[in-house]
Enzyme design. Sequence first.
Site, mmCIF file in Angstrom:
data_model
loop_
_atom_site.group_PDB
_atom_site.id
_atom_site.type_symbol
_atom_site.label_atom_id
_atom_site.label_comp_id
_atom_site.label_asym_id
_atom_site.label_seq_id
_atom_site.Cartn_x
_atom_site.Cartn_y
_atom_site.Cartn_z
ATOM 1 N N ARG A 253 0.913 -1.176 -0.239
ATOM 2 C CA ARG A 253 0.038 -0.183 -0.010
ATOM 3 C C ARG A 253 0.933 1.071 0.076
ATOM 4 N NH1 ARG A 253 0.500 1.206 5.427
ATOM 5 N NH2 ARG A 253 0.173 -0.485 6.977
ATOM 6 N N HIS A 257 -1.698 3.117 7.058
ATOM 7 C CA HIS A 257 -2.721 2.038 7.380
ATOM 8 C C HIS A 257 -4.025 3.037 7.412
ATOM 9 C CE1 HIS A 257 -5.584 -0.583 9.144
ATOM 10 N NE2 HIS A 257 -5.659 0.201 10.306
ATOM 11 N N TYR A 265 7.013 2.481 11.091
ATOM 12 C CA TYR A 265 7.601 1.116 10.821
ATOM 13 C C TYR A 265 7.965 0.561 9.444
ATOM 14 C CZ TYR A 265 2.807 1.564 9.139
ATOM 15 O OH TYR A 265 1.588 1.782 8.513
#
Length: 335
Positions: A253, A257, A265
Amino acid sequence: MTDALRTSEVPRAHGLDGPALLDAYRTMRTVRSFEERLHDEFATGEIPGFVHLYAGEEASAAGVCAHLDDERDTIASTHRGHGHCIAKHVDVKAMMAEIYGRTTGACRGKGGSMHIADLAKGMLGANGIVGGGPPLACGAALAAKVRGDGGVGVAFFGDGGSNQGTTLESLNLASVWRLPAVFVAENNGYAEATAAEWSVGGGSIADRAAAFGMPGVRVDGFDFFAVHEAAGAAVERARGGGGPTLIEVRLTRYYGHFEGDRQAYRADEVRHARAGLDCLTRFRATVTGTGELTADRLDAVDAEVAALIDEAVAEARSAPLPTRADLETDVYISY
Protein backbone atom coordinates in the site's frame (compact mmCIF):
# COMPACT_ATOMS: atom_id res chain seq x y z
CA MET A 1 9.62 -9.50 -2.96
CA THR A 2 8.40 -10.57 -6.38
CA ASP A 3 11.13 -12.99 -7.51
CA ALA A 4 9.45 -16.11 -6.11
CA LEU A 5 5.98 -15.14 -7.16
CA ARG A 6 4.02 -16.29 -10.15
CA THR A 7 3.91 -13.74 -12.97
CA SER A 8 2.55 -13.59 -16.51
CA GLU A 9 5.47 -14.46 -18.79
CA VAL A 10 3.41 -14.27 -22.00
CA PRO A 11 1.10 -11.23 -21.76
CA ARG A 12 -0.77 -12.11 -24.97
CA ALA A 13 -1.90 -15.36 -23.32
CA HIS A 14 -4.18 -13.41 -21.01
CA GLY A 15 -7.26 -13.93 -23.18
CA LEU A 16 -8.35 -10.30 -22.97
CA ASP A 17 -9.29 -8.26 -26.02
CA GLY A 18 -8.73 -4.53 -26.44
CA PRO A 19 -11.98 -3.38 -24.78
CA ALA A 20 -11.39 -5.68 -21.80
CA LEU A 21 -7.84 -4.40 -21.38
CA LEU A 22 -9.10 -0.84 -21.54
CA ASP A 23 -11.74 -1.62 -18.90
CA ALA A 24 -9.06 -3.10 -16.64
CA TYR A 25 -6.88 -0.02 -17.02
CA ARG A 26 -9.84 2.28 -16.43
CA THR A 27 -10.67 0.42 -13.22
CA MET A 28 -7.14 0.67 -11.89
CA ARG A 29 -6.75 4.30 -12.93
CA THR A 30 -10.08 5.21 -11.32
CA VAL A 31 -9.06 3.58 -8.06
CA ARG A 32 -5.68 5.31 -8.07
CA SER A 33 -7.10 8.74 -8.91
CA PHE A 34 -9.94 8.35 -6.41
CA GLU A 35 -7.55 7.47 -3.60
CA GLU A 36 -4.94 10.10 -4.40
CA ARG A 37 -7.65 12.76 -4.48
CA LEU A 38 -9.04 11.51 -1.17
CA HIS A 39 -5.55 11.78 0.29
CA ASP A 40 -5.62 15.49 -0.54
CA GLU A 41 -9.27 16.05 0.40
CA PHE A 42 -8.95 14.40 3.80
CA ALA A 43 -6.20 16.86 4.68
CA THR A 44 -8.73 19.71 4.38
CA GLY A 45 -10.65 18.42 7.38
CA GLU A 46 -13.95 18.26 5.47
CA ILE A 47 -14.22 14.46 5.49
CA PRO A 48 -15.50 12.88 8.72
CA GLY A 49 -14.21 9.64 10.20
CA PHE A 50 -11.30 7.45 9.20
CA VAL A 51 -10.05 6.82 5.66
CA HIS A 52 -7.92 3.83 4.66
CA LEU A 53 -6.52 4.16 1.14
CA TYR A 54 -6.10 1.35 -1.40
CA ALA A 55 -3.56 3.04 -3.69
CA GLY A 56 -0.88 0.61 -4.83
CA GLU A 57 -3.16 -2.42 -4.58
CA GLU A 58 -5.29 -1.75 -7.68
CA ALA A 59 -4.27 -4.86 -9.63
CA SER A 60 -5.77 -7.11 -6.98
CA ALA A 61 -9.31 -5.73 -7.05
CA ALA A 62 -9.26 -5.21 -10.82
CA GLY A 63 -7.81 -8.63 -11.58
CA VAL A 64 -10.30 -10.49 -9.42
CA CYS A 65 -13.46 -8.52 -10.16
CA ALA A 66 -12.87 -8.66 -13.93
CA HIS A 67 -14.25 -12.21 -13.69
CA LEU A 68 -17.37 -11.27 -11.74
CA ASP A 69 -20.73 -9.89 -12.77
CA ASP A 70 -23.15 -7.66 -10.89
CA GLU A 71 -26.16 -9.98 -10.99
CA ARG A 72 -25.01 -13.21 -9.36
CA ASP A 73 -21.52 -12.63 -7.92
CA THR A 74 -20.85 -10.93 -4.59
CA ILE A 75 -17.82 -9.60 -2.77
CA ALA A 76 -17.16 -8.86 0.89
CA SER A 77 -14.56 -6.20 1.55
CA THR A 78 -12.45 -4.72 4.34
CA HIS A 79 -11.88 -1.34 5.98
CA ARG A 80 -9.68 -0.61 2.90
CA GLY A 81 -12.60 -1.06 0.54
CA HIS A 82 -12.70 1.76 -2.01
CA GLY A 83 -10.82 -0.23 -4.62
CA HIS A 84 -13.10 -3.23 -4.24
CA CYS A 85 -16.16 -0.99 -4.59
CA ILE A 86 -14.92 0.61 -7.78
CA ALA A 87 -13.87 -2.71 -9.28
CA LYS A 88 -17.38 -4.05 -8.55
CA HIS A 89 -18.91 -1.08 -10.39
CA VAL A 90 -20.25 0.89 -7.43
CA ASP A 91 -20.97 4.43 -8.62
CA VAL A 92 -17.93 6.64 -8.02
CA LYS A 93 -19.97 9.77 -7.33
CA ALA A 94 -22.14 7.93 -4.82
CA MET A 95 -18.99 6.66 -3.13
CA MET A 96 -17.48 10.12 -2.86
CA ALA A 97 -20.71 11.53 -1.47
CA GLU A 98 -20.83 8.71 1.08
CA ILE A 99 -17.29 9.43 2.22
CA TYR A 100 -18.26 13.10 2.62
CA GLY A 101 -21.28 11.95 4.69
CA ARG A 102 -23.91 13.33 2.29
CA THR A 103 -27.45 12.10 1.68
CA THR A 104 -26.62 11.41 -1.97
CA GLY A 105 -24.10 8.81 -0.86
CA ALA A 106 -24.30 5.09 -1.56
CA CYS A 107 -25.61 4.56 1.98
CA ARG A 108 -27.23 8.00 2.34
CA GLY A 109 -24.23 9.35 4.20
CA LYS A 110 -24.63 7.01 7.16
CA GLY A 111 -21.82 4.56 6.51
CA GLY A 112 -18.84 6.61 5.50
CA SER A 113 -15.61 5.25 4.06
CA MET A 114 -15.51 1.99 5.99
CA HIS A 115 -19.09 0.90 5.30
CA ILE A 116 -19.84 1.58 1.65
CA ALA A 117 -22.19 -1.06 0.25
CA ASP A 118 -24.27 -1.57 -2.87
CA LEU A 119 -26.20 -4.83 -2.89
CA ALA A 120 -27.48 -4.16 -6.41
CA LYS A 121 -23.88 -4.45 -7.61
CA GLY A 122 -23.09 -7.45 -5.42
CA MET A 123 -20.97 -5.35 -3.07
CA LEU A 124 -21.85 -6.61 0.42
CA GLY A 125 -19.98 -3.79 2.05
CA ALA A 126 -16.68 -2.56 3.33
CA ASN A 127 -16.20 -3.76 6.88
CA GLY A 128 -14.61 -2.16 9.91
CA ILE A 129 -14.24 -5.58 11.57
CA VAL A 130 -11.00 -7.36 10.70
CA GLY A 131 -11.94 -10.77 9.34
CA GLY A 132 -15.60 -9.80 9.11
CA GLY A 133 -15.90 -10.43 5.38
CA PRO A 134 -15.17 -14.17 4.93
CA PRO A 135 -18.27 -15.38 6.81
CA LEU A 136 -20.42 -13.06 4.68
CA ALA A 137 -18.85 -14.44 1.52
CA CYS A 138 -19.63 -17.97 2.72
CA GLY A 139 -23.27 -17.00 3.19
CA ALA A 140 -23.42 -15.47 -0.26
CA ALA A 141 -21.73 -18.52 -1.78
CA LEU A 142 -24.17 -20.84 -0.02
CA ALA A 143 -27.10 -18.81 -1.35
CA ALA A 144 -25.69 -19.05 -4.86
CA LYS A 145 -25.23 -22.79 -4.49
CA VAL A 146 -28.81 -23.24 -3.33
CA ARG A 147 -30.09 -21.09 -6.19
CA GLY A 148 -27.92 -22.97 -8.64
CA ASP A 149 -27.21 -19.83 -10.64
CA GLY A 150 -23.45 -20.25 -10.85
CA GLY A 151 -22.79 -17.29 -8.57
CA VAL A 152 -19.55 -16.94 -6.63
CA GLY A 153 -18.86 -15.32 -3.25
CA VAL A 154 -15.50 -13.56 -2.94
CA ALA A 155 -13.93 -12.42 0.32
CA PHE A 156 -11.11 -9.88 0.37
CA PHE A 157 -9.09 -9.64 3.58
CA GLY A 158 -5.63 -8.57 4.67
CA ASP A 159 -2.70 -10.37 6.23
CA GLY A 160 -4.02 -9.35 9.63
CA GLY A 161 -7.45 -10.72 8.75
CA SER A 162 -5.84 -14.01 7.71
CA ASN A 163 -5.04 -14.68 11.36
CA GLN A 164 -8.59 -14.14 12.58
CA GLY A 165 -10.66 -17.12 13.67
CA THR A 166 -13.54 -15.96 11.50
CA THR A 167 -11.36 -16.33 8.41
CA LEU A 168 -10.06 -19.78 9.33
CA GLU A 169 -13.56 -20.99 10.20
CA SER A 170 -14.81 -19.66 6.88
CA LEU A 171 -12.09 -21.51 4.97
CA ASN A 172 -13.06 -24.70 6.74
CA LEU A 173 -16.80 -24.20 6.20
CA ALA A 174 -16.34 -23.40 2.52
CA SER A 175 -14.32 -26.57 2.07
CA VAL A 176 -16.69 -28.82 4.02
CA TRP A 177 -19.74 -27.50 2.15
CA ARG A 178 -17.83 -27.21 -1.15
CA LEU A 179 -18.98 -23.65 -1.55
CA PRO A 180 -18.42 -21.59 -4.71
CA ALA A 181 -16.13 -19.19 -2.89
CA VAL A 182 -12.82 -17.45 -3.49
CA PHE A 183 -10.75 -16.09 -0.61
CA VAL A 184 -8.35 -13.29 -1.56
CA ALA A 185 -5.72 -12.44 1.03
CA GLU A 186 -4.23 -9.05 0.15
CA ASN A 187 -0.91 -9.25 1.93
CA ASN A 188 0.49 -5.72 1.94
CA GLY A 189 3.04 -6.62 4.58
CA TYR A 190 1.40 -5.04 7.62
CA ALA A 191 -1.59 -5.49 9.86
CA GLU A 192 -1.75 -1.82 10.79
CA ALA A 193 1.92 -1.58 11.91
CA THR A 194 2.56 -5.26 12.67
CA ALA A 195 4.76 -6.91 10.05
CA ALA A 196 3.33 -9.98 8.35
CA GLU A 197 6.83 -11.51 8.39
CA TRP A 198 6.48 -11.68 12.16
CA SER A 199 2.75 -12.33 12.58
CA VAL A 200 1.95 -14.88 9.86
CA GLY A 201 3.05 -18.30 11.11
CA GLY A 202 4.88 -20.27 8.44
CA GLY A 203 5.41 -17.16 6.35
CA SER A 204 2.77 -17.98 3.74
CA ILE A 205 -0.96 -17.38 3.83
CA ALA A 206 -1.47 -19.40 0.64
CA ASP A 207 0.13 -22.49 2.18
CA ARG A 208 -2.65 -22.61 4.77
CA ALA A 209 -5.04 -23.69 2.03
CA ALA A 210 -3.66 -27.25 2.18
CA ALA A 211 -4.98 -27.65 5.71
CA PHE A 212 -8.50 -27.04 4.40
CA GLY A 213 -8.22 -29.22 1.31
CA MET A 214 -8.35 -26.42 -1.24
CA PRO A 215 -5.85 -24.96 -3.74
CA GLY A 216 -3.63 -22.15 -2.52
CA VAL A 217 -1.93 -19.76 -4.93
CA ARG A 218 0.46 -16.88 -4.25
CA VAL A 219 0.70 -14.18 -6.91
CA ASP A 220 2.50 -10.93 -7.59
CA GLY A 221 -0.01 -8.22 -6.71
CA PHE A 222 1.81 -5.65 -8.84
CA ASP A 223 1.05 -7.72 -11.95
CA PHE A 224 -2.55 -7.39 -13.12
CA PHE A 225 -2.17 -10.32 -15.51
CA ALA A 226 -0.90 -12.67 -12.78
CA VAL A 227 -3.83 -11.79 -10.53
CA HIS A 228 -6.28 -12.05 -13.41
CA GLU A 229 -5.01 -15.50 -14.35
CA ALA A 230 -5.13 -16.89 -10.81
CA ALA A 231 -8.56 -15.39 -10.12
CA GLY A 232 -9.91 -16.70 -13.40
CA ALA A 233 -8.94 -20.25 -12.52
CA ALA A 234 -10.42 -19.89 -9.02
CA VAL A 235 -13.71 -18.44 -10.24
CA GLU A 236 -14.02 -21.08 -12.95
CA ARG A 237 -13.40 -23.80 -10.39
CA ALA A 238 -16.04 -22.34 -8.06
CA ARG A 239 -18.65 -21.97 -10.81
CA GLY A 240 -18.05 -25.55 -11.91
CA GLY A 241 -18.69 -27.02 -8.47
CA GLY A 242 -15.05 -27.58 -7.61
CA GLY A 243 -15.20 -25.66 -4.35
CA PRO A 244 -13.18 -22.79 -2.87
CA THR A 245 -9.69 -21.44 -3.55
CA LEU A 246 -7.36 -19.30 -1.46
CA ILE A 247 -5.29 -16.67 -3.30
CA GLU A 248 -2.56 -14.70 -1.56
CA VAL A 249 -1.82 -11.46 -3.39
CA ARG A 250 1.48 -9.87 -2.39
CA LEU A 251 1.58 -6.08 -2.78
CA THR A 252 2.33 -2.76 -1.07
CA ARG A 253 0.00 0.00 0.00
CA TYR A 254 1.30 3.43 -0.91
CA TYR A 255 -0.13 5.28 2.07
CA GLY A 256 -0.34 4.59 5.77
CA HIS A 257 -2.71 2.19 7.42
CA PHE A 258 -5.00 5.21 7.83
CA GLU A 259 -4.71 8.84 6.84
CA GLY A 260 -2.52 10.40 9.51
CA ASP A 261 -0.42 7.28 10.07
CA ARG A 262 3.20 8.39 10.60
CA GLN A 263 4.47 5.06 9.19
CA ALA A 264 7.48 4.90 11.47
CA TYR A 265 7.49 1.14 10.93
CA ARG A 266 8.42 1.44 7.22
CA ALA A 267 11.60 2.46 5.43
CA ASP A 268 11.87 3.09 1.68
CA GLU A 269 9.68 0.23 0.41
CA VAL A 270 6.97 2.56 -0.92
CA ARG A 271 9.47 4.55 -2.96
CA HIS A 272 10.86 1.30 -4.31
CA ALA A 273 7.39 0.01 -5.21
CA ARG A 274 6.32 3.22 -6.92
CA ALA A 275 9.55 3.41 -8.90
CA GLY A 276 9.89 -0.16 -10.10
CA LEU A 277 6.80 -2.25 -9.39
CA ASP A 278 3.75 -0.03 -9.86
CA CYS A 279 0.85 -1.98 -11.36
CA LEU A 280 -0.36 0.84 -13.59
CA THR A 281 3.09 1.52 -15.00
CA ARG A 282 3.66 -2.18 -15.67
CA PHE A 283 0.25 -2.59 -17.27
CA ARG A 284 0.85 0.36 -19.60
CA ALA A 285 4.28 -0.97 -20.56
CA THR A 286 2.87 -4.41 -21.34
CA VAL A 287 -0.12 -3.40 -23.46
CA THR A 288 1.70 -0.66 -25.35
CA GLY A 289 4.70 -2.95 -25.87
CA THR A 290 2.52 -5.60 -27.49
CA GLY A 291 0.62 -3.00 -29.49
CA GLU A 292 -2.70 -4.00 -27.95
CA LEU A 293 -3.36 -0.44 -26.74
CA THR A 294 -1.74 2.89 -27.54
CA ALA A 295 -0.34 5.38 -25.07
CA ASP A 296 -2.71 8.02 -26.47
CA ARG A 297 -5.75 5.87 -25.69
CA LEU A 298 -4.54 5.25 -22.16
CA ASP A 299 -3.83 8.96 -21.70
CA ALA A 300 -7.41 9.67 -22.79
CA VAL A 301 -8.67 7.34 -20.06
CA ASP A 302 -6.50 9.21 -17.54
CA ALA A 303 -8.13 12.49 -18.58
CA GLU A 304 -11.65 11.04 -18.48
CA VAL A 305 -11.08 9.63 -15.01
CA ALA A 306 -9.59 12.90 -13.74
CA ALA A 307 -12.70 14.76 -14.91
CA LEU A 308 -14.95 12.18 -13.23
CA ILE A 309 -13.13 12.56 -9.91
CA ASP A 310 -13.35 16.36 -10.12
CA GLU A 311 -17.10 16.10 -10.68
CA ALA A 312 -17.50 13.60 -7.85
CA VAL A 313 -15.78 15.89 -5.35
CA ALA A 314 -17.68 18.99 -6.47
CA GLU A 315 -21.05 17.23 -6.29
CA ALA A 316 -20.25 15.67 -2.92
CA ARG A 317 -19.30 19.02 -1.40
CA SER A 318 -22.54 20.62 -2.57
CA ALA A 319 -24.84 17.75 -1.59
CA PRO A 320 -26.96 18.02 1.59
CA LEU A 321 -25.98 16.52 4.91
CA PRO A 322 -28.36 14.12 6.71
CA THR A 323 -30.81 15.84 9.04
CA ARG A 324 -32.27 14.89 12.39
CA ALA A 325 -35.27 13.49 10.53
CA ASP A 326 -32.97 10.97 8.85
CA LEU A 327 -31.76 9.59 12.16
CA GLU A 328 -34.37 6.85 12.55
CA THR A 329 -34.60 5.86 8.89
CA ASP A 330 -32.84 2.82 7.43
CA VAL A 331 -32.85 1.09 10.81
CA TYR A 332 -35.23 -1.74 9.93
CA ILE A 333 -35.93 -3.43 6.62
CA SER A 334 -39.38 -4.26 5.34
CA TYR A 335 -39.93 -7.55 3.53
